[in-house]
Design a protein around this motif. Structure first.
Motif, PDB file in Angstrom:
ATOM      1  N   LEU B 241       0.865  -1.188   0.000  1.00 53.72           N
ATOM      2  CA  LEU B 241       0.000   0.000   0.000  1.00 53.72           C
ATOM      3  C   LEU B 241       0.896   1.231   0.000  1.00 53.72           C
ATOM      4  CD1 LEU B 241      -2.551  -1.110   2.778  1.00 53.72           C
ATOM      5  CD2 LEU B 241      -2.763  -1.447   0.310  1.00 53.72           C
ATOM      6  N   SER B 248      -4.853   8.443  -1.687  1.00 53.87           N
ATOM      7  CA  SER B 248      -4.325   7.079  -1.537  1.00 53.87           C
ATOM      8  C   SER B 248      -4.223   6.706  -0.056  1.00 53.87           C
ATOM      9  CB  SER B 248      -2.972   6.929  -2.235  1.00 53.87           C
ATOM     10  OG  SER B 248      -2.020   7.804  -1.680  1.00 53.87           O
ATOM     11  N   ASN B 252      -6.218   3.540   1.143  1.00 49.37           N
ATOM     12  CA  ASN B 252      -5.424   2.425   1.685  1.00 49.37           C
ATOM     13  C   ASN B 252      -5.841   2.070   3.111  1.00 49.37           C
ATOM     14  OD1 ASN B 252      -3.983   1.895  -0.604  1.00 49.37           O
ATOM     15  ND2 ASN B 252      -2.290   3.261  -0.070  1.00 49.37           N
ATOM     16  N   ARG B 255      -8.785   0.018   2.621  1.00 51.02           N
ATOM     17  CA  ARG B 255      -8.468  -1.278   2.013  1.00 51.02           C
ATOM     18  C   ARG B 255      -8.088  -2.324   3.066  1.00 51.02           C
ATOM     19  NH1 ARG B 255      -4.306  -0.460  -2.676  1.00 51.02           N
ATOM     20  NH2 ARG B 255      -4.684  -2.654  -3.122  1.00 51.02           N
TER      21      ARG B 255
END
Lengths: 396, 372
Positions: B241, B248, B252, B255
């Motif tokens: 990641l 991002s 992330n 995620r």
């Protein structure tokens, strides 16, 4: 050069087997038993010491000490890694003339006179690793000095009907102790000993040596040392403690003490940041909750994976509750797995236990016949096979 | 005995993180519920047997020093190693460094005083669980000048610009491209490089004397084109990641809710360490609802939390709703407030019934200590 010394050091009796906890303490000492999701029982007296400014703690071990030794390690989690002082594991050891196990609480301290002398302390605090409580020992020491006592014993005011279960201190108006009765049938007072003793070291030292020479003695604080000091008219005082204190010596009391944590007005106040309870940390990620999870009135530690239903329960570090599994009114100790569609009601499951698919452990009191209900217990590293039934009150 | 030391850059990408790095380095940016970004690379180094690490800092590094303190959590409190802060060495006219090569100039002393043969350089914003000792073996076996740790980012479907992308011709690197989206068969560098310590010292001295500052562009790409650099590519197959900007970073975090991604980062055999704070376990009240979340210790949850990352000591009151958000340590979401698509920094107080909704492509950021 002046000898370096400590004003007060603590001696923590951690050798107890805790046989009333049955399978939970079959292979580990009671002070190492998990409590409250991420703690062990011994975290409470150790954190109390740290929070009271006592940085020297001798930990007396005897029964199944491996896990406890590993847990204490170098004492870092409690800030007990000191250049002078800190935590020390003190097992019985071979000696020149005779070698023996710790025969009793007083004998355990007697065998470590050399350790205590090396810190040249004025006061020695005797603690046990069996209780859940937060206590500032510095206040007790201040009281001890103010009273000019030889020995101060922490006491808890208990309901009169419970007094026969405890060692009871009968005190005068100034709180001086004139009589000690172990589990009296007809208690004269409700001041119960908490098993916390503060002594002037020079006095305790001479009593320990005298007690050791008496072949009839049980070498026990409550049974021998304290009664002898009262008999000799030494100055003993009772220090009244107010707050949460619980002996977790039985399955029922261990379960209840865990459940007490779910009460947000709980007097233990575990989340008080000015008096934290420290514990060894195992570097696990935050707990994961899946879309199928349902949680209510529960405490869940880190490193867990929750897909099922959890109600009125304590889920300890690193546990898994799979889809369709139900945990209610239970204490799930670290590393346990509750598989799919398994149910756990009013139970304690030991560390790394596994409840396989469809198994049912324990039951609700309202669904049981009178007199047959109780907390079900699954031992450490024990597996309850698929679809198996563990009855309420059953211990496996 | 480990033959490699580590150097970690703490300030790369500071500029692209907006207010999140206003008062902290990228390295000390909280990530994943109970960590700071630097915890991952330090834990990787520790788990790989590296015991000596230099951390290159530029500015705003007070929070980083506070976090790392004795370094005992990462086992860097050893006799023959340790954690070394390398603050910027400011000469009269040149100001603080501009790129990794210039930054490394500050570490010359640290490098010269080490005896280990190899050094691994790493950013602090790449989240993964990599074994540097395995990468070192690959480096030694290859006999090349530099080993670049990289992954197949194209395969993951992420369309993210990568600092250094290597075009491959079979097992061999054929070209090095700067700041592009990787294509099929490309390898995406993870900001982690292994080389001999003496070699690094040599290139740092040379680059600084030529006024070069950027490691990837001015040294790796240029030397490779000139035929002066041989590259060994170490392919990392695990989860990577990259937190290179606000979006991002936000995505992330979320995620991590994917079990497979989480398992690729948090491994029992190689734990991720962080500073211990001794909170009690989190408490979930009657009526709370937590679905698809990561929640750390010390929280009190009365409301509804969905698809979110909740850090330590967060309080979510009755009737409050938190969705698709990252809520950092010590924040309070009061009764009836609604937070969606947000990054809520540390110690924020959201007052009752407030409605704050961002977009997945542009999450709302509530600054540290804010009262809204």
């Amino acid at each position: 050069m002046l000898k370096r010394s400590k004003e007060c050091i603590a001696m923590l009796l951690a050798g107890g087997q805790g046989s009333r906890l049955k399978v939970l303490t079959e292979s580990t000492a009671k002070p190492a038993l998990p409590f409250g999701g991420k703690y062990r029982i011994i975290d409470f007296p150790l954190s109390n010491c740290t929070n009271s400014g006592i940085d020297t703690v001798g930990i007396l071990t005897q029964y199944q000490p491996l896990e406890l030794n590993d847990y204490i390690g170098n004492g870092v989690p409690w800030g007990l890694n000191r250049n002078f002082g800190g935590s020390r594991i003190l097992p019985p050891y071979a000696q020149n003339k005779k070698t023996e196990w710790y025969k009793g609480t007083a004998n355990a301290i007697y065998q470590n006179i050399g350790y205590i002398d090396s810190y040249n302390p004025e006061y020695v605090l005797i603690l046990s690793g069996d209780h859940i409580y937060k206590m500032n020992y510095a206040k007790m020491l201040a009281y001890h000095k103010k009273k000019g006592a030889d020995c101060t014993i922490a006491v808890l005011d208990v309901p009169i009907e419970e007094a026969p279960r405890f060692g009871i201190m009968n005190t005068a108006e100034d709180d001086s102790i004139y009589e000690f009765e172990e589990k009296p049938k007809h208690p004269k007072s409700t001041m119960a000993s908490m098993g916390i003793y503060l002594f002037n070291w020079n006095i305790l030292r001479s009593y320990l040596i005298e007690d050791e020479e008496n072949p009839k003695s049980h070498n026990d604080f409550g049974h021998d040392i304290i009664p002898k000091m009262i008999e000799d008219s030494k100055k003993l005082f009772a220090y009244k403690f107010e707050g949460y204190w619980k002996d977790v010596g039985t399955i029922d009391s261990l379960w209840q003490a865990n459940m007490d944590l779910l009460d947000s007005n709980h007097s233990l106040n575990i989340s008080d940041t000015s008096f934290k309870i420290y514990a060894r940390n195992y570097a696990l990620p935050p707990s994961a909750f899946y879309p199928s999870s349902s949680i209510s009135n529960s405490m869940i530690s880190e490193g867990c994976s929750i897909k099922g239903t959890v109600k009125n329960s304590i889920i300890s570090t690193g546990c898994t509750v799979e889809e369709g599994a139900v945990v209610e009114d239970s204490v799930i100790m670290p590393g346990s797995i509750i598989h799919k569609n398994a149910s756990v009601f009013y139970a304690i499951t030991g560390s790394n236990s596994e409840i396989c698919e469809g198994a049912v452990v324990g039951g609700r009191p309202e669904e049981s016949k009178d007199g047959e209900w109780g907390i079900a217990v699954v031992g450490r590293n024990t597996k309850v096979e698929t679809n198996k039934r563990v009855l309420p009150n059953e211990i496996i | 005995m480990m033959k490699m030391i580590g150097i970690v850059f703490s300030n790369i990408y500071d500029a692209s993180m907006g207010d999140l790095t206003k008062r902290r380095t990228v390295a000390s940016l909280p990530f994943g519920g109970r960590y700071r970004q630097i915890d991952f690379v330090l834990s990787n180094m520790c788990n790989s047997g590296i015991h000596k690490v230099g951390i290159i800092t530029k500015y705003n590094y007070q929070s980083l020093m506070d976090h790392l303190a004795t370094s005992a959590e990462w086992d860097f409190n050893t006799r023959n190693g340790g954690l070394y802060f390398i603050p910027p060495f400011v000469l009269q006219n040149n100001g603080v460094y501009r790129g990794k090569l210039e930054a490394l100039y500050n570490a010359v002393n640290f490098l010269e005083h080490s005896t280990e043969e190899y050094v691994v350089l790493s950013d602090s914003s790449t989240i993964c669980n990599v074994d540097f000792s395995d990468a070192l073996e690959s480096h030694i076996a290859s006999g090349r000048d530099i080993t670049i740790i990289a992954n197949d980012e194209y395969k993951t479907g992420n369309k993210q610009y990568i600092d250094l992308v290597l075009n491959m011709n079979g097992e061999e690197v054929s070209e090095a491209a700067i700041n592009v989206i990787p294509d099929k068969d490309d390898m995406a560098a993870m900001g982690m490089f292994i080389m001999e310590r003496e070699y690094l010292l040599k290139i740092v001295q040379k680059s600084v004397s030529h006024g070069l500052c950027h490691l990837e562009r001015d040294f790796i790409q240029r030397s490779f084109i000139d035929g002066d650099l041989s590259i060994n590519l170490y392919k990392y197959d695990g989860v990577v990641l990259r937190n290179t900007d606000v979006v991002s970073f936000y995505q992330n975090n979320l995620r991590l809710l994917d079990e497979n991604i989480r398992k690729g980062i948090f491994k029992e055999s190689a734990p991720i360490y962080t500073k211990v704070r001794d909170e009690e376990p989190s408490y979930y009240y009657e009526g709370s609802s937590v679905k698809h979340c990561l929640i750390a210790d010390g929280c009190k949850i009365e409301g509804t939390v969905e698809n979110s990352i909740i850090f330590r000591d967060v309080k979510i009151e009755k009737g409050a709703i938190v969705r698709n958000s990252v809520i950092m340590q010590g924040t309070v979401i009061s009764k009836g407030a609604v937070i969606e698509q947000a990054i809520v920094d540390k110690d924020v107080f959201v007052s009752p019934s407030r409605l704050l909704v961002g977009a997945a492509s542009s999450p709302i950021i509530l600054n540290k200590g804010a009262k809204v």
